[in-house]
Scaffold this motif. Sequence first.
Motif, PDB file in Angstrom:
ATOM      1  N   THR A  27       0.846  -1.192   0.000  1.00 50.67           N
ATOM      2  CA  THR A  27       0.000   0.000   0.000  1.00 50.67           C
ATOM      3  C   THR A  27       0.877   1.237   0.000  1.00 50.67           C
ATOM      4  O   THR A  27       1.831   1.336   0.795  1.00 50.67           O
ATOM      5  CB  THR A  27      -0.918   0.013   1.237  1.00 50.67           C
ATOM      6  OG1 THR A  27      -1.739  -1.161   1.224  1.00 50.67           O
ATOM      7  CG2 THR A  27      -1.823   1.245   1.236  1.00 50.67           C
ATOM      8  N   ILE A  28       0.572   2.162  -0.891  1.00 50.38           N
ATOM      9  CA  ILE A  28       1.300   3.433  -0.974  1.00 50.38           C
ATOM     10  C   ILE A  28       0.323   4.551  -0.656  1.00 50.38           C
ATOM     11  O   ILE A  28      -0.746   4.654  -1.275  1.00 50.38           O
ATOM     12  CB  ILE A  28       1.938   3.608  -2.358  1.00 50.38           C
ATOM     13  CG1 ILE A  28       2.960   2.485  -2.595  1.00 50.38           C
ATOM     14  CG2 ILE A  28       2.601   4.976  -2.484  1.00 50.38           C
ATOM     15  CD1 ILE A  28       3.555   2.467  -3.973  1.00 50.38           C
ATOM     16  N   SER A  29       0.683   5.400   0.295  1.00 52.42           N
ATOM     17  CA  SER A  29      -0.203   6.458   0.783  1.00 52.42           C
ATOM     18  C   SER A  29       0.528   7.791   0.788  1.00 52.42           C
ATOM     19  O   SER A  29       1.754   7.849   0.652  1.00 52.42           O
ATOM     20  CB  SER A  29      -0.679   6.136   2.211  1.00 52.42           C
ATOM     21  OG  SER A  29      -1.170   4.819   2.312  1.00 52.42           O
ATOM     22  N   GLY A  30      -0.247   8.871   0.977  1.00 53.74           N
ATOM     23  CA  GLY A  30       0.355  10.182   1.125  1.00 53.74           C
ATOM     24  C   GLY A  30      -0.133  11.176   0.104  1.00 53.74           C
ATOM     25  O   GLY A  30      -1.103  10.941  -0.619  1.00 53.74           O
ATOM     26  N   ASN A  31       0.572  12.296   0.012  1.00 54.52           N
ATOM     27  CA  ASN A  31       0.229  13.363  -0.917  1.00 54.52           C
ATOM     28  C   ASN A  31       1.461  13.753  -1.703  1.00 54.52           C
ATOM     29  O   ASN A  31       2.438  14.246  -1.119  1.00 54.52           O
ATOM     30  CB  ASN A  31      -0.302  14.589  -0.151  1.00 54.52           C
ATOM     31  CG  ASN A  31      -1.629  14.319   0.509  1.00 54.52           C
ATOM     32  OD1 ASN A  31      -2.653  14.243  -0.159  1.00 54.52           O
ATOM     33  ND2 ASN A  31      -1.616  14.150   1.830  1.00 54.52           N
ATOM     34  N   GLY A  32       1.430  13.475  -3.013  1.00 51.83           N
ATOM     35  CA  GLY A  32       2.565  13.823  -3.857  1.00 51.83           C
ATOM     36  C   GLY A  32       3.137  12.628  -4.575  1.00 51.83           C
ATOM     37  O   GLY A  32       2.440  11.658  -4.876  1.00 51.83           O
ATOM     38  N   ALA A  33       4.453  12.684  -4.827  1.00 48.23           N
ATOM     39  CA  ALA A  33       5.115  11.700  -5.672  1.00 48.23           C
ATOM     40  C   ALA A  33       5.930  10.708  -4.855  1.00 48.23           C
ATOM     41  O   ALA A  33       6.509  11.062  -3.817  1.00 48.23           O
ATOM     42  CB  ALA A  33       6.021  12.403  -6.671  1.00 48.23           C
ATOM     43  N   THR A  34       5.989   9.469  -5.333  1.00 52.44           N
ATOM     44  CA  THR A  34       6.922   8.500  -4.762  1.00 52.44           C
ATOM     45  C   THR A  34       8.308   8.771  -5.322  1.00 52.44           C
ATOM     46  O   THR A  34       8.486   9.545  -6.272  1.00 52.44           O
ATOM     47  CB  THR A  34       6.529   7.062  -5.122  1.00 52.44           C
ATOM     48  OG1 THR A  34       6.789   6.844  -6.517  1.00 52.44           O
ATOM     49  CG2 THR A  34       5.058   6.789  -4.839  1.00 52.44           C
ATOM     50  N   ASP A  35       9.286   8.122  -4.771  1.00 51.79           N
ATOM     51  CA  ASP A  35      10.612   8.136  -5.380  1.00 51.79           C
ATOM     52  C   ASP A  35      10.577   7.345  -6.688  1.00 51.79           C
ATOM     53  O   ASP A  35       9.713   6.490  -6.896  1.00 51.79           O
ATOM     54  CB  ASP A  35      11.640   7.490  -4.455  1.00 51.79           C
ATOM     55  CG  ASP A  35      12.182   8.451  -3.408  1.00 51.79           C
ATOM     56  OD1 ASP A  35      12.250   9.661  -3.696  1.00 51.79           O
ATOM     57  OD2 ASP A  35      12.524   7.983  -2.309  1.00 51.79           O
ATOM     58  N   GLY A  36      11.529   7.638  -7.556  1.00 52.66           N
ATOM     59  CA  GLY A  36      11.763   6.824  -8.736  1.00 52.66           C
ATOM     60  C   GLY A  36      13.030   6.019  -8.522  1.00 52.66           C
ATOM     61  O   GLY A  36      13.924   6.440  -7.780  1.00 52.66           O
ATOM     62  N   TYR A  37      13.133   4.869  -9.194  1.00 53.28           N
ATOM     63  CA  TYR A  37      14.237   3.956  -8.927  1.00 53.28           C
ATOM     64  C   TYR A  37      14.956   3.569 -10.211  1.00 53.28           C
ATOM     65  O   TYR A  37      15.246   2.406 -10.465  1.00 53.28           O
ATOM     66  CB  TYR A  37      13.714   2.730  -8.171  1.00 53.28           C
ATOM     67  CG  TYR A  37      13.115   3.117  -6.836  1.00 53.28           C
ATOM     68  CD1 TYR A  37      13.923   3.311  -5.718  1.00 53.28           C
ATOM     69  CD2 TYR A  37      11.741   3.348  -6.712  1.00 53.28           C
ATOM     70  CE1 TYR A  37      13.376   3.699  -4.494  1.00 53.28           C
ATOM     71  CE2 TYR A  37      11.191   3.738  -5.499  1.00 53.28           C
ATOM     72  CZ  TYR A  37      12.012   3.914  -4.395  1.00 53.28           C
ATOM     73  OH  TYR A  37      11.478   4.309  -3.192  1.00 53.28           O
ATOM     74  N   TYR A  38      15.250   4.592 -11.011  1.00 52.59           N
ATOM     75  CA  TYR A  38      16.017   4.411 -12.246  1.00 52.59           C
ATOM     76  C   TYR A  38      17.271   5.259 -12.085  1.00 52.59           C
ATOM     77  O   TYR A  38      17.217   6.473 -12.157  1.00 52.59           O
ATOM     78  CB  TYR A  38      15.197   4.871 -13.455  1.00 52.59           C
ATOM     79  CG  TYR A  38      15.615   4.233 -14.763  1.00 52.59           C
ATOM     80  CD1 TYR A  38      16.905   4.395 -15.251  1.00 52.59           C
ATOM     81  CD2 TYR A  38      14.715   3.484 -15.519  1.00 52.59           C
ATOM     82  CE1 TYR A  38      17.287   3.830 -16.450  1.00 52.59           C
ATOM     83  CE2 TYR A  38      15.095   2.909 -16.721  1.00 52.59           C
ATOM     84  CZ  TYR A  38      16.374   3.082 -17.178  1.00 52.59           C
ATOM     85  OH  TYR A  38      16.755   2.502 -18.362  1.00 52.59           O
ATOM     86  N   LYS A  39      18.397   4.600 -11.851  1.00 55.12           N
ATOM     87  CA  LYS A  39      19.589   5.290 -11.365  1.00 55.12           C
ATOM     88  C   LYS A  39      20.026   6.448 -12.247  1.00 55.12           C
ATOM     89  O   LYS A  39      20.445   7.502 -11.745  1.00 55.12           O
ATOM     90  CB  LYS A  39      20.726   4.291 -11.189  1.00 55.12           C
ATOM     91  CG  LYS A  39      21.927   4.872 -10.454  1.00 55.12           C
ATOM     92  CD  LYS A  39      22.932   3.793 -10.087  1.00 55.12           C
ATOM     93  CE  LYS A  39      24.058   4.365  -9.259  1.00 55.12           C
ATOM     94  NZ  LYS A  39      25.032   3.325  -8.837  1.00 55.12           N
ATOM     95  N   ASP A  40      19.941   6.265 -13.562  1.00 51.83           N
ATOM     96  CA  ASP A  40      20.412   7.316 -14.472  1.00 51.83           C
ATOM     97  C   ASP A  40      19.623   8.603 -14.307  1.00 51.83           C
ATOM     98  O   ASP A  40      20.120   9.693 -14.592  1.00 51.83           O
ATOM     99  CB  ASP A  40      20.300   6.855 -15.927  1.00 51.83           C
ATOM    100  CG  ASP A  40      21.332   5.779 -16.256  1.00 51.83           C
ATOM    101  OD1 ASP A  40      22.216   5.527 -15.414  1.00 51.83           O
ATOM    102  OD2 ASP A  40      21.246   5.193 -17.338  1.00 51.83           O
ATOM    103  N   TYR A  41      18.379   8.492 -13.867  1.00 52.73           N
ATOM    104  CA  TYR A  41      17.518   9.673 -13.755  1.00 52.73           C
ATOM    105  C   TYR A  41      17.369  10.165 -12.322  1.00 52.73           C
ATOM    106  O   TYR A  41      17.211  11.360 -12.076  1.00 52.73           O
ATOM    107  CB  TYR A  41      16.122   9.353 -14.301  1.00 52.73           C
ATOM    108  CG  TYR A  41      16.123   8.825 -15.720  1.00 52.73           C
ATOM    109  CD1 TYR A  41      16.860   9.461 -16.717  1.00 52.73           C
ATOM    110  CD2 TYR A  41      15.395   7.693 -16.059  1.00 52.73           C
ATOM    111  CE1 TYR A  41      16.867   8.979 -18.008  1.00 52.73           C
ATOM    112  CE2 TYR A  41      15.399   7.208 -17.358  1.00 52.73           C
ATOM    113  CZ  TYR A  41      16.133   7.852 -18.331  1.00 52.73           C
ATOM    114  OH  TYR A  41      16.139   7.361 -19.611  1.00 52.73           O
ATOM    115  N   THR A  42      17.390   9.237 -11.370  1.00 52.39           N
ATOM    116  CA  THR A  42      17.050   9.615  -9.997  1.00 52.39           C
ATOM    117  C   THR A  42      18.183   9.395  -8.998  1.00 52.39           C
ATOM    118  O   THR A  42      18.109   9.881  -7.866  1.00 52.39           O
ATOM    119  CB  THR A  42      15.835   8.793  -9.513  1.00 52.39           C
ATOM    120  OG1 THR A  42      16.211   7.414  -9.418  1.00 52.39           O
ATOM    121  CG2 THR A  42      14.661   8.952 -10.465  1.00 52.39           C
TER     122      THR A  42
END
Length: 370
Positions: A27-42
């Motif tokens: 379950t993912i909760s909250g307001n806004g964006a999660t992290d991204g997990y693509y090393k070249d970009y994040t």
Amino acid sequence: LWAQDTPTSGTTGDCTWSYNSSTKTLTISGNGATDGYYKDYTGLDLADRPWHSFCAEIEKVVVEEGVTTLGSQLCRIMSALTEISLPSSLISIQNHCFFGCGNLTSITLPSGLQHIGMYCFESTGLTSINIPASVTQLDDSPLYNCHYLTAVTVDAANPKYASIDDILIAKNDIGEPTEIINYPQDKTDEHYEVPPSVKSIGRDALFGQKHLKQLTIHAGVEKLGDRMCSNVTNLEKVIFLGNTPPEMELWFRRNDANESNRKAETFLSCSSLTIYVPNLANYTSAKNWSVYGSRIKEFTTSNPTPKLNSGSLIVHLNEYINPYTGHLLKKCFASRQLTSWLAVRQYHQITLTLQSRYLLVAMMLLYQPL
């Protein structure tokens, strides 16, 4: 660490997450964006996902109201995932988010979604998908290599995208198709004619298509995307009706700066393919086309392929696309008999009427005997 020794809750970007091992639900909760997990970009890699140790067993993902962005590779290779719930607050699904979720056969995209990232649903088990009216940005190859995909539909109110005969296309302001984005990999038709208004066929648009045997491309197409028809193993004929060959986008590995490593993979692994063109010299001398030189044939009287086939026009138009509406012509009637191939240069008009439950087709063709 073993899965049971790892945390079952925590944070990801602006959001929180929790995992219930009894229900196998993330379950993912909250307001806004999660992290991204693509090393070249994040800067974060796939293994940096805090639930990474549970990925092989997660069967359900619930994204709660308030979450606006699902980051890159968030659910990548959740091989047991069969169900996902997305909130109306969701605006963006980032690159490779559901890559490799092979047991995910369906998904309902929320009506407020605006953006779908590149390769977002790559190698999922989706059999169909509906794109909401709100989606105005589709990055490259969002439905790449979906082995079981038979249909893509688009809400009729969408201003940028549409579905014609279950094929995902981009359209212009007056609703004409301008780009083929995705031809579903498990769509069973054996022949496809690209609508005349189309200017480009996108990257990976027909990649891995299982059933297609013949593809006809009108003179208006100016660009063929990277790996457009790669791995279409049953493809026997591609017919180009334009004297000027389209530009062929080249494939190269990401992070490889060596231009010489770029190569044309438009028709890679199409071992039975012959390409038919109206002007052999124009195509074989065009940039990047030489790799297919031995497969390119010119229309001639002694080499009358491509064919609707000699004989009745009726038989061979019954799977053609109406270029003005994009609808598949299921029942077609035409009186003209063909005794040899006529290269159809342009469709002038197709008039459709429904009479006695049959589709009657009156066609005016501009053609040149060869």
